[in-house]
Write a protein that holds these residues in place. Structure first.
Motif, short mmCIF file in Angstrom:
data_model
loop_
_atom_site.label_atom_id
_atom_site.label_comp_id
_atom_site.label_asym_id
_atom_site.label_seq_id
_atom_site.Cartn_x
_atom_site.Cartn_y
_atom_site.Cartn_z
N VAL A 62 0.72 -1.17 -0.02
CA VAL A 62 -0.03 0.04 0.10
C VAL A 62 0.73 1.17 0.09
O VAL A 62 1.93 1.19 0.64
N ILE A 63 0.44 2.36 -0.67
CA ILE A 63 1.16 3.62 -0.52
C ILE A 63 0.57 4.65 0.23
O ILE A 63 -0.67 4.65 -0.06
N ILE A 64 0.98 5.00 1.31
CA ILE A 64 0.82 6.09 2.13
C ILE A 64 1.39 7.27 1.68
O ILE A 64 2.83 7.35 2.03
N ASN A 65 0.74 8.39 1.35
CA ASN A 65 1.56 9.51 0.99
C ASN A 65 1.06 10.72 1.90
O ASN A 65 -0.12 11.20 1.85
N ASN A 66 2.19 10.86 2.90
CA ASN A 66 1.81 11.68 4.09
C ASN A 66 2.94 12.79 4.18
O ASN A 66 3.89 12.65 4.43
N PRO A 67 2.64 14.21 4.03
CA PRO A 67 1.28 14.72 3.61
C PRO A 67 0.89 14.52 2.32
O PRO A 67 1.84 14.16 1.44
N ASN A 115 -0.26 14.76 -1.55
CA ASN A 115 -0.50 15.46 -2.88
C ASN A 115 -1.86 14.74 -3.48
O ASN A 115 -1.64 13.50 -3.58
N PRO A 116 -2.86 15.28 -3.68
CA PRO A 116 -3.32 16.73 -3.83
C PRO A 116 -3.95 17.57 -2.52
O PRO A 116 -4.38 18.59 -2.70
N THR A 117 -4.12 17.06 -1.46
CA THR A 117 -5.13 17.41 -0.41
C THR A 117 -4.38 18.32 0.52
O THR A 117 -5.00 19.22 1.34
N GLY A 118 -3.16 17.93 0.88
CA GLY A 118 -2.14 18.65 1.76
C GLY A 118 -2.56 18.05 3.22
O GLY A 118 -2.17 18.58 4.30
N VAL A 119 -3.59 17.06 3.31
CA VAL A 119 -3.88 16.45 4.60
C VAL A 119 -2.78 15.51 5.08
O VAL A 119 -1.97 15.06 4.39
N PRO A 123 -5.20 22.61 4.28
CA PRO A 123 -4.14 21.66 4.30
C PRO A 123 -3.18 22.03 5.59
O PRO A 123 -3.04 23.12 6.03
N GLN A 124 -2.51 20.72 6.00
CA GLN A 124 -1.63 20.96 7.06
C GLN A 124 -0.01 20.78 6.55
O GLN A 124 0.76 20.88 7.25
N GLY A 125 -0.06 20.25 5.35
CA GLY A 125 1.27 20.24 4.83
C GLY A 125 1.22 20.36 3.10
O GLY A 125 0.15 20.56 2.82
#
Ligand SMILES: Cc1ncc(COP(=O)(O)O)c(C=O)c1O
Length: 394
Positions: free
Chosen positions: A173-178, A180-184, A327-329
């Protein structure tokens, strides 16, 4: 046909972001670039910190021999050691240079990871909205992505949908944190809930699933927000990151993979990653810039500048009638389109010389992405255009 049929067919489905970028160039020619508001592409305007430039000068001017030769396919051991120790400090998981491979950006890193772990037909779960290249990267290595929709109130993954999406073929699984595209930034409790779901499904199917943390934006965070450490939470965690955003070095193509020492047979995984770095033709990540990032791990671009843009754009967009999660990031906003069809909405925005990217391009229709890593005065000048666009829907 002389070319790959698949690639030729992919060309005709060209990326939304590229399409808007090209549209922008046309508009700029017609109306003058100062009258075009291009929020389409995530190409950071921020210059690298002085420390980076000083280090680069030092190596370019150095008399030291051997700075420009081939090296270990994994990269310079001393640079990998520095990255390992910095990740060890933030995660509490013991790491050495043996856990790190330097890569050609996060993009190169993701390709190396997929090449190393995927058998034909295996699946990689991604959480919408997601960075569209994931699909191409998995496909490059015989895999395919399985998209899990978000909980639209938070833009964190819908956990029921995640549970249903896991199959015996799920490899990662890929976790993209923060994100792209939400900034969450996905919360620690959400990541822990994800972990429980994977553990349950791994038992049910007798499989083993890697957690790939794609985190090139991990240093671009606001209001003291923290990005939870994947290595601390997950046993089978693999970090893929880069200095494209944190040090403003996107064109210099430098990043890394760091795999948890808790992964079973991690030494075989590390050998596979080095081997794939070589056989994909990267051979090794660019040498000089490896040394430079090794000297600059404590530096970063001016995040306050990004925060100023986030606040100004968020305040103004919500004032004129857009709905948006704050967005936080990262440096993107992902507001709801003012009509159901986001592709049509993006076309309507073009009338005001506003270049946005439809959420459809990120597997999340009904929304649009704005990239605010742009000059502040362009953002200021764009507000009347957003006002006029919003007025059409009042
Ligand atoms: C989510 C995400 N992952 C990976 C990348 C690739 O970045 P790079 O290869 O420059 O490190 C990007 C670039 O925009 C991105 O947004």
């Amino acid at each position: 046909m002389m070319l790959s049929e698949k690639i030729v067919s992919n060309l005709s489905k060209s990326s939304w972001i590229r399409a808007m970028f090209e549209e922008g160039a046309k508009l700029a020619q017609r109306y003058g670039s100062e009258n075009v508001y291009d929020f389409s592409i995530g190409n950071p305007y921020a210059e690298p910190p002085t420390k980076v430039i000083e280090s680069l000068k030092k190596y370019v001017l150095s008399d030291e021999k051997g700075l420009h030769r081939y090296m270990n396919n994994a990269g310079y051991p001393e640079v990998r050691e520095k990255i390992a120790k910095s990740l060890q400090a933030s995660s509490g998981v013991e790491l050495t240079n043996q856990n790190v491979v330097m890569t050609v950006g996060a993009a190169g890193g993701l390709n190396v990871v997929f090449k190393s772990i995927l058998n034909p037909g295996e699946e990689v779960i991604v959480f919408a909205p997601y960075f569209v290249e994931y699909g191409s990267y998995a496909d490059n290595h015989g895999g395919k992505i399985v998209v899990v929709p978000p909980d639209l109130s938070t833009f964190e993954p819908d956990l029921d949908a995640l549970e249903k999406a896991i199959t015996p073929k799920t490899k990662a699984v890929i976790i993209n944190n923060p994100n792209n595209p939400t900034g969450v930034i996905y919360r620690e409790e959400t990541l822990k809930a994800i972990k429980e779901i994977f553990e349950k499904k791994e038992k049910e199917y007798n499989t083993s699933i890697f957690i790939i943390s794609d985190q090139p934006y991990s240093e671009i965070v606001y209001d003291n927000a923290e990005v939870p450490s994947i290595l601390r939470i997950f046993t089978k965690g693999i970090i893929v990151s880069s200095f494209s955003k944190s040090l403003g070095l996107a064109g210099d193509r430098i990043g890394y993979i760091a795999a948890s020492s808790k992964i079973e047979n991690v030494d075989v995984l590390m050998n596979a990653l080095s081997y794939c770095n070589r056989t994909l033709g990267f051979v090794n990540a660019p040498g000089l810039i490896q040394k430079v990032v090794g000297d600059s791990l404590d530096a970063k671009v001016n995040v306050e500048e990004y925060k100023k843009r986030r606040d100004y754009l968020y305040d103004n967009l919500t004032r004129v009638g857009f709905e948006c999660v704050k967005p936080q990031g990262a440096f993107y906003l992902f507001p709801k389109a003012l009509m159901e069809d986001d592709v049509e909405f993006v076309k309507r925005a073009l009338k005001y010389n506003l270049l946005l990217v439809p959420g459809t391009g990120f597997g999340c229709p009904g929304y649009v992405r704005l990239s605010y890593c742009v000059q502040f005065d362009m953002i200021e000048r764009s507000i009347p255009a957003f006002e006029q666009l919003a007025a059409e829907f009042k």
